[in-house]
Design a protein around this motif. Structure first.
Motif, PDB file in Angstrom:
ATOM      1  N   LYS A 248     -91.059  10.630 -74.679  1.00  0.00           N
ATOM      2  CA  LYS A 248     -91.226   9.109 -75.202  1.00  0.00           C
ATOM      3  C   LYS A 248     -92.561   9.213 -76.468  1.00  0.00           C
ATOM      4  O   LYS A 248     -92.264   7.780 -76.944  1.00  0.00           O
ATOM      5  CB  LYS A 248     -91.725   8.355 -73.540  1.00  0.00           C
ATOM      6  CG  LYS A 248     -90.404   8.120 -72.903  1.00  0.00           C
ATOM      7  CD  LYS A 248     -91.480   7.593 -71.585  1.00  0.00           C
ATOM      8  CE  LYS A 248     -90.720   7.593 -70.695  1.00  0.00           C
ATOM      9  NZ  LYS A 248     -91.233   8.767 -69.487  1.00  0.00           N
ATOM     10  N   THR A 249     -93.253  10.388 -76.203  1.00  0.00           N
ATOM     11  CA  THR A 249     -94.820   9.854 -77.007  1.00  0.00           C
ATOM     12  C   THR A 249     -94.191  10.697 -79.057  1.00  0.00           C
ATOM     13  O   THR A 249     -94.771  10.958 -79.438  1.00  0.00           O
ATOM     14  CB  THR A 249     -95.756  10.940 -76.478  1.00  0.00           C
ATOM     15  OG1 THR A 249     -95.295  12.373 -76.674  1.00  0.00           O
ATOM     16  CG2 THR A 249     -96.180  10.162 -75.391  1.00  0.00           C
ATOM     17  N   TYR A 250     -92.532  10.985 -78.506  1.00  0.00           N
ATOM     18  CA  TYR A 250     -92.550  11.461 -80.384  1.00  0.00           C
ATOM     19  C   TYR A 250     -92.445  11.182 -81.090  1.00  0.00           C
ATOM     20  O   TYR A 250     -92.159   9.958 -81.407  1.00  0.00           O
ATOM     21  CB  TYR A 250     -91.004  11.971 -79.765  1.00  0.00           C
ATOM     22  CG  TYR A 250     -90.496  12.394 -81.485  1.00  0.00           C
ATOM     23  CD1 TYR A 250     -90.827  14.203 -82.270  1.00  0.00           C
ATOM     24  CD2 TYR A 250     -89.357  12.199 -82.000  1.00  0.00           C
ATOM     25  CE1 TYR A 250     -90.672  14.873 -83.181  1.00  0.00           C
ATOM     26  CE2 TYR A 250     -89.051  12.381 -82.954  1.00  0.00           C
ATOM     27  CZ  TYR A 250     -89.166  13.917 -83.759  1.00  0.00           C
ATOM     28  OH  TYR A 250     -89.089  13.531 -84.526  1.00  0.00           O
TER      29      TYR A 250
ATOM     30  N   GLU B 187     -84.750  17.815 -73.262  1.00  0.00           N
ATOM     31  CA  GLU B 187     -84.468  15.959 -73.980  1.00  0.00           C
ATOM     32  C   GLU B 187     -84.457  15.919 -75.551  1.00  0.00           C
ATOM     33  O   GLU B 187     -84.879  16.735 -76.097  1.00  0.00           O
ATOM     34  CB  GLU B 187     -85.393  14.590 -73.863  1.00  0.00           C
ATOM     35  CG  GLU B 187     -85.247  14.481 -71.964  1.00  0.00           C
ATOM     36  CD  GLU B 187     -85.730  13.692 -71.811  1.00  0.00           C
ATOM     37  OE1 GLU B 187     -85.642  12.270 -72.303  1.00  0.00           O
ATOM     38  OE2 GLU B 187     -86.239  13.407 -70.741  1.00  0.00           O
ATOM     39  N   LYS B 188     -83.689  15.460 -76.817  1.00  0.00           N
ATOM     40  CA  LYS B 188     -83.684  14.976 -77.863  1.00  0.00           C
ATOM     41  C   LYS B 188     -85.061  15.313 -78.683  1.00  0.00           C
ATOM     42  O   LYS B 188     -84.957  15.975 -79.625  1.00  0.00           O
ATOM     43  CB  LYS B 188     -82.806  14.419 -78.300  1.00  0.00           C
ATOM     44  CG  LYS B 188     -82.604  13.864 -79.915  1.00  0.00           C
ATOM     45  CD  LYS B 188     -81.747  13.025 -79.896  1.00  0.00           C
ATOM     46  CE  LYS B 188     -81.253  12.781 -81.350  1.00  0.00           C
ATOM     47  NZ  LYS B 188     -81.868  11.245 -81.778  1.00  0.00           N
ATOM     48  N   ASN B 189     -85.413  14.272 -77.913  1.00  0.00           N
ATOM     49  CA  ASN B 189     -87.174  14.494 -78.611  1.00  0.00           C
ATOM     50  C   ASN B 189     -88.062  15.094 -77.511  1.00  0.00           C
ATOM     51  O   ASN B 189     -89.718  14.466 -77.922  1.00  0.00           O
ATOM     52  CB  ASN B 189     -87.484  12.520 -78.538  1.00  0.00           C
ATOM     53  CG  ASN B 189     -86.599  12.045 -79.773  1.00  0.00           C
ATOM     54  OD1 ASN B 189     -86.190  13.311 -80.581  1.00  0.00           O
ATOM     55  ND2 ASN B 189     -86.317  11.050 -79.257  1.00  0.00           N
ATOM     56  N   ALA B 190     -87.959  16.355 -77.292  1.00  0.00           N
ATOM     57  CA  ALA B 190     -88.647  16.891 -76.355  1.00  0.00           C
ATOM     58  C   ALA B 190     -89.423  17.613 -77.933  1.00  0.00           C
ATOM     59  O   ALA B 190     -88.888  17.934 -78.763  1.00  0.00           O
ATOM     60  CB  ALA B 190     -88.505  18.251 -75.810  1.00  0.00           C
TER      61      ALA B 190
ATOM     62  N   VAL C 204     -91.994  18.562 -84.809  1.00  0.00           N
ATOM     63  CA  VAL C 204     -89.991  19.114 -84.871  1.00  0.00           C
ATOM     64  C   VAL C 204     -89.831  18.930 -83.667  1.00  0.00           C
ATOM     65  O   VAL C 204     -90.208  19.323 -82.033  1.00  0.00           O
ATOM     66  CB  VAL C 204     -90.165  20.710 -85.189  1.00  0.00           C
ATOM     67  CG1 VAL C 204     -89.368  21.205 -85.303  1.00  0.00           C
ATOM     68  CG2 VAL C 204     -90.876  21.026 -86.561  1.00  0.00           C
ATOM     69  N   ASN C 205     -88.561  18.491 -83.598  1.00  0.00           N
ATOM     70  CA  ASN C 205     -87.932  17.940 -82.171  1.00  0.00           C
ATOM     71  C   ASN C 205     -86.833  19.238 -81.891  1.00  0.00           C
ATOM     72  O   ASN C 205     -86.280  19.876 -82.950  1.00  0.00           O
ATOM     73  CB  ASN C 205     -87.675  16.272 -82.176  1.00  0.00           C
ATOM     74  CG  ASN C 205     -86.260  16.437 -82.542  1.00  0.00           C
ATOM     75  OD1 ASN C 205     -86.241  16.861 -83.898  1.00  0.00           O
ATOM     76  ND2 ASN C 205     -86.023  14.841 -83.314  1.00  0.00           N
ATOM     77  N   THR C 206     -86.332  18.322 -81.240  1.00  0.00           N
ATOM     78  CA  THR C 206     -85.263  19.499 -80.533  1.00  0.00           C
ATOM     79  C   THR C 206     -84.156  20.150 -81.441  1.00  0.00           C
ATOM     80  O   THR C 206     -83.141  21.289 -81.624  1.00  0.00           O
ATOM     81  CB  THR C 206     -84.872  19.200 -78.875  1.00  0.00           C
ATOM     82  OG1 THR C 206     -85.772  18.769 -77.665  1.00  0.00           O
ATOM     83  CG2 THR C 206     -83.349  20.187 -78.135  1.00  0.00           C
TER      84      THR C 206
END
Length: 154
Positions: A56-58, A115-118, A128-130
């Motif tokens: 959620k903080t991405y 999750e996609k935005n880990a 750098v996200n998933t």
């Protein structure tokens, strides 16, 4: 880049553990053990950072440099210094390298479940996200595999 390519890169690191004490100062100040250990520390630390991040903080703040290197598909040599937490210790044992490889293999398999935005915060590239992570880890690991191969052949 895919999980399969990252597995191949890890396998290549693993195959060079037997050459851990080989060095070539014309190619690198560090021996093969250093490159293997550093690469594995990056994989394992990034995996842990992804797992503990709050998607959620991405924020998509991926930098120009990140986009440039991702487009090129490689990192130039000798331009960046490894952050302290992913620098190898003075003495690196084969046993430690073997256990880090096993941990890295397990860790990268967990990335697909995130999750996609880990994400993790890269010092130069930003978050750098998933979706970008396999490419980042493959590029970084292959950067060091190439150095290792040069140490062995030049």
């Amino acid at each position: 880049m895919s999980l399969e390519k990252l597995h191949l890169a890890l396998t290549s690191l693993e195959e060079h553990i037997k050459n851990n004490s080989v060095s070539n100062s014309k190619i690198s100040k560090s021996d093969i053990a250093w490159h293997i250990d550093h690469s594995l520390k990056v994989v394992n630390n990034v995996s842990l950072a992804l797992q503990s991040s709050d998607p959620k903080t991405y924020k998509n703040n991926f930098s120009f440099l990140g986009k440039l290197f991702f487009t090129l598909g490689f990192f130039p040599r000798g331009k960046a210094k490894a952050p302290k937490h992913v620098r190898p210790p003075e003495v690196i044992s084969k046993e430690d390298l073997i256990s880090q490889v096993e941990l890295a293999k397990a860790n990268i398999d967990t990335i697909a479940t995130l999750e996609k935005n880990a994400y993790f915060k890269h010092p130069l590239f930003g978050n750098v996200n998933t979706p970008r992570i396999y490419k980042f880890l493959s590029m970084h690991t292959n950067h060091h595999v190439k150095i290792i191969k040069d140490i062995m052949t030049k």
